[in-house]
Design an enzyme around this catalytic site. Structure first.
Site, PDB file in Angstrom:
ATOM      1  N   ALA A   1      38.455  51.515  -0.763  1.00 17.65           N
ATOM      2  CA  ALA A   1      37.335  50.717  -1.280  1.00 17.65           C
ATOM      3  C   ALA A   1      37.632  49.231  -1.121  1.00 17.65           C
ATOM      4  CB  ALA A   1      37.110  51.045  -2.754  1.00 17.65           C
ATOM      5  N   ASP A   2      36.598  48.441  -0.811  1.00 11.72           N
ATOM      6  CA  ASP A   2      36.777  46.990  -0.885  1.00 11.72           C
ATOM      7  C   ASP A   2      36.131  46.526  -2.196  1.00 11.72           C
ATOM      8  OD1 ASP A   2      34.042  46.789  -0.486  1.00 11.72           O
ATOM      9  OD2 ASP A   2      34.204  46.171   1.604  1.00 11.72           O
ATOM     10  N   SER A   3      36.116  45.199  -2.411  1.00  6.85           N
ATOM     11  CA  SER A   3      35.664  44.701  -3.709  1.00  6.85           C
ATOM     12  C   SER A   3      34.212  45.096  -3.996  1.00  6.85           C
ATOM     13  CB  SER A   3      35.841  43.182  -3.774  1.00  6.85           C
ATOM     14  OG  SER A   3      35.118  42.593  -2.713  1.00  6.85           O
TER      15      SER A   3
END
Lengths: 78, 417
Positions: A35-37
């Site tokens: 996951a990214d932010s």
């Protein structure tokens, strides 16, 4: 596994496009599940919608793993 | 300073006629219509219930599900055609400098479905803002160019042009200018659009811009026909890789054609109606001929904007007669929108590809759906009605005009050493 845990896992599998076997309690959204932010923000929003809760930003910051999400929601879900 | 020569070294297409360049061209020369009843939503209450949609598109063929979910369809389309073009151009690591490869894309609207869905969700809620964090980066028109650069690591000039239906041609002309000025070696250009949504069809219906010929979708787009009643909305994308000539030669690239010049102008007249005398259209073709440094007599084929609207077709034809004089009756004219429908901001991309392939193949694709002559058009103009025509095509000019009065023309020529 609790009903909440099942739902949390399903949301994570759907949003992050990961395999069920990867979604262990210790798995970190960013380090282990890719996951990214923005993905993380989206996950928190899905939890809020699914469990009808409002997760304040300072508490959302402490939800970094699958297990942390499940225990937070088991405690707060209405 | 001496301007550099710019050539076309790669193409990609995802169109209502076919999902690759080869399929697209095959549809064009065979006069196939891409129009059919709308499948993207329930259009039963809409005045127009058909469109030119992409057929058999499966995002999971190109993207993993997680990736696809974060991209509006117009960006997915952009990545699909960019991949075909990059492969076609044989751009492989080591044969270009990534800092000198840009992406200049065109989209008239951007992520219309994303915008629509997010607003609907909000409106259906209790007022609590629950906007998806991907809402803005999915919707904004420039994300298409951004995503292409991220995928390939192209770090040169990167942006999207927005000029409604002229967007992709503006992108091509910007790409052309940056390369001829020496600012980039290669630019992935083109455009994409995915506006077949409730808001897209409903909005254009409200403008009275769309054909409402629901009983015969495939004959609805009939540019220059007496009974034309508006355009048919299309969706899809086209990619064109422009490259500095010496750079292309040095890496042994296949060269489709040379881009010789382009023109831009504004009608400065009305937000949606074209100038009645085609003033902007006339100026833009003159500008393009001047920029390309060729005489009107050298043009063999004009791929017109020709959207099948009552006013637009007339003013464009008038402008062609004014600019080209007697030669207007010797060249071939066609509106490939008769087959593809109108892809808005991507129209310039797929029509540039049609023009480039006309040069490659010495075939002019037709204006299909011609049933009844309209006395508004000089019968000596050759609109290539109904069947493709073989002829030598050394030079092709493509026009695109956008709401707002934006006009663009681009000229391609067979490569002469």
């Amino acid at each position: 596994m609790s009903e909440i845990a099942e739902k949390v896992k399903a949301i994570i599998i759907d949003k992050l496009g990961v395999e069920e076997s990867e979604v262990t309690p210790e798995a970190s959204f960013t380090n282990d599940l890719g996951a990214d932010s923005l993905d993380t923000v989206e996950l928190i929003m899905e939890f809020e919608k699914e469990f009808n809760v409002s997760i304040p930003d300072d508490q959302a910051e402490n939800i970094a793993t699958v297990g942390q999400a499940i225990s937070y929601l088991e405690e707060h879900a209405k | 300073m001496e301007l550099k020569r710019v050539v076309v070294t790669g193409l990609g297409a995802l169109t209502p006629l076919g999902n690759t360049v080869a399929e697209y061209w095959n549809g064009l020369v065979n006069g196939v219509s891409g129009a059919a009843p709308i499948t993207r939503f329930d259009a039963s209450k809409f005045k127009t219930q058909f469109a030119c949609e992409i057929k058999g598109y499966d995002p999971e063929k190109y993207f993993d599900r997680k990736e696809a979910r974060k991209m509006d369809l117009f960006t997915q389309f952009a990545l699909v055609v960019a991949e075909e073009a990059v492969q076609d151009a044989n751009l492989i690591e080591g044969n270009y400098d990534p800092d000198r490869v840009g992406v200049i894309w065109g989209s008239g609207i951007g992520g219309l479905r994303t915008f629509q869905e997010e607003c609907v969700n909000f409106a259906n809620g209790d007022g609590t803002p629950r906007f998806n964090p991907f809402f803005i980066p999915k919707m904004i028109a420039d994300i298409s160019a951004g995503q292409i650069s991220i995928k390939y690591g192209f770090r040169g000039p990167n942006f999207v042009t927005v000029s409604a239906c002229a967007s992709a041609t503006n992108a091509l002309l910007d790409a052309f200018n940056y390369i001829r000025l020496g600012i980039a070696d290669v630019i992935v250009s083109g455009g994409s659009e995915a506006a077949v949504t409730e808001a897209g069809i409903g909005g254009f219906n409200a403008l009275k811009a769309l054909s409402e010929r629901n009983d015969s979708p495939e004959t609805a787009s009939r540019p220059f026909d007496k009974d034309r009643d508006g355009f048919v909305l299309g969706e899809g994308a086209g990619a064109i890789i422009l490259e500095e000539y010496e750079h292309a030669k040095a890496r042994g690239a296949k060269i489709y054609a040379e881009i010789l010049g382009g023109g831009m102008s504004a009608d400065a007249y009305h937000i949606t109606a074209p100038h009645p005398e085609g003033l902007g259209a006339l100026n833009v073709m003159k500008n393009a001929l001047r920029d390309a440094n060729i005489k009107p007599e050298e043009v063999d084929y004009i791929n017109v904007h020709g959207t099948s609207t009552p006013l637009g077709d007339v003013s464009e034809a008038k402008a062609i007669e004014t600019v080209f004089g007697d030669h207007a009756y010797k060249l071939n004219i066609s509106s490939t929108k008769s087959m593809t429908g109108h892809l808005l901001g991507a129209a310039g991309a797929i029509e540039a590809i049609a023009s480039i392939l006309a040069i490659q193949n010495n075939v002019v694709p037709p204006t299909i759906n011609h049933f009844t002559d309209d006395e508004s058009f000089n019968p000596d103009l050759n609109f290539t009605f109904n069947k493709a025509q073989e002829r030598e095509v050394k030079v092709a000019l493509s026009n695109t005009f956008g709401f707002g009065g934006h006009n663009t023309s681009v000229i391609f020529r067979q490569l002469n050493d």
